[in-house]
Design a protein around this motif. Structure first.
Motif, PDB file in Angstrom:
ATOM      1  N   PHE A 223       0.860  -1.188   0.000  1.00 32.67           N
ATOM      2  CA  PHE A 223       0.000   0.000   0.000  1.00 32.67           C
ATOM      3  C   PHE A 223       0.892   1.231   0.000  1.00 32.67           C
ATOM      4  O   PHE A 223       1.901   1.280   0.701  1.00 32.67           O
ATOM      5  N   ARG A 224       0.499   2.225  -0.827  1.00 33.33           N
ATOM      6  CA  ARG A 224       1.211   3.502  -0.835  1.00 33.33           C
ATOM      7  C   ARG A 224       0.218   4.639  -0.639  1.00 33.33           C
ATOM      8  O   ARG A 224      -0.850   4.653  -1.250  1.00 33.33           O
ATOM      9  N   THR A 225       0.584   5.597   0.192  1.00 28.02           N
ATOM     10  CA  THR A 225      -0.198   6.825   0.372  1.00 28.02           C
ATOM     11  C   THR A 225       0.730   7.901   0.903  1.00 28.02           C
ATOM     12  O   THR A 225       1.708   7.601   1.609  1.00 28.02           O
ATOM     13  N   ALA A 226       0.415   9.143   0.578  1.00 30.26           N
ATOM     14  CA  ALA A 226       1.225  10.266   1.065  1.00 30.26           C
ATOM     15  C   ALA A 226       0.768  10.759   2.430  1.00 30.26           C
ATOM     16  O   ALA A 226       1.366  11.671   2.994  1.00 30.26           O
ATOM     17  N   VAL A 227      -0.285  10.167   2.989  1.00 29.43           N
ATOM     18  CA  VAL A 227      -0.846  10.621   4.260  1.00 29.43           C
ATOM     19  C   VAL A 227      -0.288   9.773   5.397  1.00 29.43           C
ATOM     20  O   VAL A 227      -0.564   8.562   5.483  1.00 29.43           O
ATOM     21  N   ASN A 228       0.483  10.393   6.278  1.00 28.61           N
ATOM     22  CA  ASN A 228       1.128   9.648   7.361  1.00 28.61           C
ATOM     23  C   ASN A 228       0.129   8.946   8.271  1.00 28.61           C
ATOM     24  O   ASN A 228       0.343   7.800   8.670  1.00 28.61           O
ATOM     25  N   ASP A 229      -0.941   9.627   8.620  1.00 27.99           N
ATOM     26  CA  ASP A 229      -1.925   9.016   9.517  1.00 27.99           C
ATOM     27  C   ASP A 229      -2.517   7.754   8.908  1.00 27.99           C
ATOM     28  O   ASP A 229      -2.775   6.765   9.620  1.00 27.99           O
ATOM     29  N   THR A 230      -2.748   7.770   7.601  1.00 32.33           N
ATOM     30  CA  THR A 230      -3.292   6.584   6.939  1.00 32.33           C
ATOM     31  C   THR A 230      -2.287   5.440   6.950  1.00 32.33           C
ATOM     32  O   THR A 230      -2.652   4.277   7.209  1.00 32.33           O
ATOM     33  N   LEU A 231      -1.027   5.742   6.668  1.00 32.64           N
ATOM     34  CA  LEU A 231       0.005   4.709   6.735  1.00 32.64           C
ATOM     35  C   LEU A 231       0.032   4.048   8.112  1.00 32.64           C
ATOM     36  O   LEU A 231       0.052   2.812   8.235  1.00 32.64           O
ATOM     37  N   LEU A 232       0.031   4.882   9.146  1.00 34.67           N
ATOM     38  CA  LEU A 232       0.133   4.340  10.501  1.00 34.67           C
ATOM     39  C   LEU A 232      -1.127   3.580  10.905  1.00 34.67           C
ATOM     40  O   LEU A 232      -1.061   2.610  11.666  1.00 34.67           O
ATOM     41  N   SER A 233      -2.271   4.001  10.362  1.00 36.53           N
ATOM     42  CA  SER A 233      -3.500   3.241  10.621  1.00 36.53           C
ATOM     43  C   SER A 233      -3.383   1.839  10.044  1.00 36.53           C
ATOM     44  O   SER A 233      -3.855   0.866  10.648  1.00 36.53           O
ATOM     45  N   MET A 234      -2.752   1.725   8.873  1.00 37.71           N
ATOM     46  CA  MET A 234      -2.576   0.415   8.260  1.00 37.71           C
ATOM     47  C   MET A 234      -1.553  -0.424   9.024  1.00 37.71           C
ATOM     48  O   MET A 234      -1.665  -1.651   9.098  1.00 37.71           O
ATOM     49  N   VAL A 235      -0.542   0.218   9.608  1.00 36.58           N
ATOM     50  CA  VAL A 235       0.395  -0.521  10.455  1.00 36.58           C
ATOM     51  C   VAL A 235      -0.338  -1.055  11.684  1.00 36.58           C
ATOM     52  O   VAL A 235      -0.171  -2.217  12.070  1.00 36.58           O
ATOM     53  N   ARG A 236      -1.173  -0.216  12.281  1.00 34.41           N
ATOM     54  CA  ARG A 236      -1.954  -0.675  13.439  1.00 34.41           C
ATOM     55  C   ARG A 236      -2.882  -1.833  13.070  1.00 34.41           C
ATOM     56  O   ARG A 236      -3.125  -2.737  13.872  1.00 34.41           O
ATOM     57  N   ALA A 237      -3.405  -1.775  11.843  1.00 30.30           N
ATOM     58  CA  ALA A 237      -4.331  -2.811  11.388  1.00 30.30           C
ATOM     59  C   ALA A 237      -3.628  -4.110  11.026  1.00 30.30           C
ATOM     60  O   ALA A 237      -4.290  -5.122  10.753  1.00 30.30           O
ATOM     61  N   GLY A 238      -2.295  -4.112  11.003  1.00 30.20           N
ATOM     62  CA  GLY A 238      -1.543  -5.313  10.699  1.00 30.20           C
ATOM     63  C   GLY A 238      -1.271  -5.530   9.228  1.00 30.20           C
ATOM     64  O   GLY A 238      -0.811  -6.620   8.840  1.00 30.20           O
ATOM     65  N   LEU A 239      -1.516  -4.525   8.372  1.00 34.25           N
ATOM     66  CA  LEU A 239      -1.293  -4.687   6.939  1.00 34.25           C
ATOM     67  C   LEU A 239       0.194  -4.789   6.621  1.00 34.25           C
ATOM     68  O   LEU A 239       0.595  -5.496   5.693  1.00 34.25           O
ATOM     69  N   GLY A 240       1.012  -4.105   7.386  1.00 31.29           N
ATOM     70  CA  GLY A 240       2.445  -4.143   7.156  1.00 31.29           C
ATOM     71  C   GLY A 240       3.147  -3.133   8.036  1.00 31.29           C
ATOM     72  O   GLY A 240       2.506  -2.347   8.751  1.00 31.29           O
ATOM     73  N   SER A 241       4.460  -3.123   7.991  1.00 25.36           N
ATOM     74  CA  SER A 241       5.261  -2.151   8.726  1.00 25.36           C
ATOM     75  C   SER A 241       5.572  -0.973   7.810  1.00 25.36           C
ATOM     76  O   SER A 241       5.228  -0.975   6.630  1.00 25.36           O
ATOM     77  N   ALA A 242       6.242   0.063   8.338  1.00 25.58           N
ATOM     78  CA  ALA A 242       6.576   1.242   7.546  1.00 25.58           C
ATOM     79  C   ALA A 242       7.946   1.771   7.957  1.00 25.58           C
ATOM     80  O   ALA A 242       8.283   1.772   9.144  1.00 25.58           O
ATOM     81  N   ARG A 250       7.342  11.591  14.800  1.00 26.03           N
ATOM     82  CA  ARG A 250       7.060  12.525  15.901  1.00 26.03           C
ATOM     83  C   ARG A 250       5.763  13.288  15.649  1.00 26.03           C
ATOM     84  O   ARG A 250       4.957  13.482  16.560  1.00 26.03           O
ATOM     85  N   GLY A 251       5.556  13.729  14.410  1.00 25.49           N
ATOM     86  CA  GLY A 251       4.350  14.481  14.101  1.00 25.49           C
ATOM     87  C   GLY A 251       3.083  13.681  14.321  1.00 25.49           C
ATOM     88  O   GLY A 251       2.028  14.253  14.614  1.00 25.49           O
ATOM     89  N   ALA A 252       3.160  12.366  14.153  1.00 23.05           N
ATOM     90  CA  ALA A 252       1.991  11.508  14.359  1.00 23.05           C
ATOM     91  C   ALA A 252       1.897  10.979  15.789  1.00 23.05           C
ATOM     92  O   ALA A 252       1.011  10.181  16.098  1.00 23.05           O
ATOM     93  N   ASP A 253       2.819  11.400  16.649  1.00 22.20           N
ATOM     94  CA  ASP A 253       2.808  11.007  18.069  1.00 22.20           C
ATOM     95  C   ASP A 253       2.852   9.493  18.242  1.00 22.20           C
ATOM     96  O   ASP A 253       2.180   8.923  19.105  1.00 22.20           O
TER      97      ASP A 253
END
Length: 309
Positions: A223-242, A250-253
């Motif tokens: 998965f590719r996206t320019a939105v950091n929050d979306t990337l991290l949501s997918m990491v939380r969902a178990g789709l993959g690491s980043a 830091r910006g996404a806490d």
């Protein structure tokens, strides 16, 4: 309009109009001189110069204690003269405000800087210069252009007729779901074939992915996206690491999220470099100059900590 008239009127100076306005409001040359802080002869000389430029008298001078009065020509000139003086005062005020830092500044930025560095820059500029006009635009093109911007943040050096100031080195770190990898640094080889979510291939992303490949790992980008929050949501969902730069993390806490873990990579990847650019040879407004100073100070305060922290 006759050319001769325009040429005469072009010789009229603001000080002539100021003297005329003072005389009209005070009713005498003497009181106008006192109000303006001039001698009466100086005021008389200014009105004489005005009348020569206009080709006619602007005051009737009855003599004695009687107040001077505007001629018909004087009434026309006074009406327009007051408007010109008001515009001149507005110009002087605008120049003073500009010199004080209360002008306009246009800044180009990108996501990580917008989340971490720019809020502090904007807040401090507005605290110091409440009347300033700050305009921001956020884009992440492959080849950004300064254009009409006063300042441009970008993760790399720009080519062309620009100057720059390096703000910080931004290390790449691995963000994974808790338990995905053992605690501590992760060898790059463990990313080979691993599912990963990532930014699009813009800005510094291709350089980072090439470095991962040179380190012996070819992750599976799911998965590719320019939105950091979306990337991290997918990491939380178990789709993959980043693999993300520290500034984005830091910006996404991320450090406060117990569902995620931050790992250093071994060997480490080349650092992403954050720069502030402006057009070469451009004289900074006081506001833009102060923005550069604040950005440097804020970046220095954000020195990335060790990933293990």
């Amino acid at each position: 309009m006759e050319v001769a008239t325009f040429e005469r009127v072009s010789n009229v100076e603001l000080r002539h109009l100021a003297a005329m306005t003072a005389i009209a409001e005070e009713g005498s040359f003497g009181r106008a001189a006192t109000r303006l802080g001039y001698t009466q002869s100086t005021v008389s000389q200014q009105i004489a110069a005005l009348e020569r430029a206009l080709g006619g008298p602007v005051f009737d001078r009855p003599g004695g204690p009687k107040p001077v009065r505007l001629t018909p020509l004087g009434s026309v000139v006074l009406d327009h003269g007051r408007a010109l003086l008001a515009r001149a005062e507005a110009l002087a005020d605008a120049v003073d405000r500009f010199k004080a830092g209360d002008g306009r500044i246009d800044i180009g930025t990108f996501q990580s800087v917008s989340n971490v560095i720019l809020p502090s820059v904007v807040r401090r500029l507005r605290d110091e210069h409440p009347g300033c006009d700050i305009r921001l635009s956020e884009e992440e093109p492959e080849q950004p252009q300064i254009g009409d911007l006063d300042l441009l943040f970008y993760d790399g050096r720009l080519d062309g007729d620009v100057e720059h100031r390096k703000l910080l080195d931004d290390p790449y770190l691995l963000v994974a779901g808790a338990g995905t990898f053992p605690e501590g640094p992760v060898p790059l080889e463990l990313l080979d074939g691993a599912p990963m979510v990532a930014w699009p291939l813009i800005c510094d992303q291709p350089v980072m992915e090439q470095a991962v490949a040179l380190g012996g790992a070819r992750p599976q980008i799911v998965f590719r996206t320019a939105v950091n929050d979306t990337l991290l949501s997918m990491v939380r969902a178990g789709l993959g690491s980043a693999v993300l730069p520290w500034l984005a993390i830091r910006g996404a806490d991320v450090p406060s999220d117990d569902r995620l873990r931050i790992h250093e990579l071994r060997p480490s990847l080349p650092l992403r470099e954050i720069y502030l650019h402006w057009r070469a040879g451009r004289i900074h407004s006081p506001l833009a100059g102060r923005a550069v100073e604040i950005a440097v100070e804020v970046a220095a305060e954000l020195a990335p900590p060790p990933a293990s922290a």
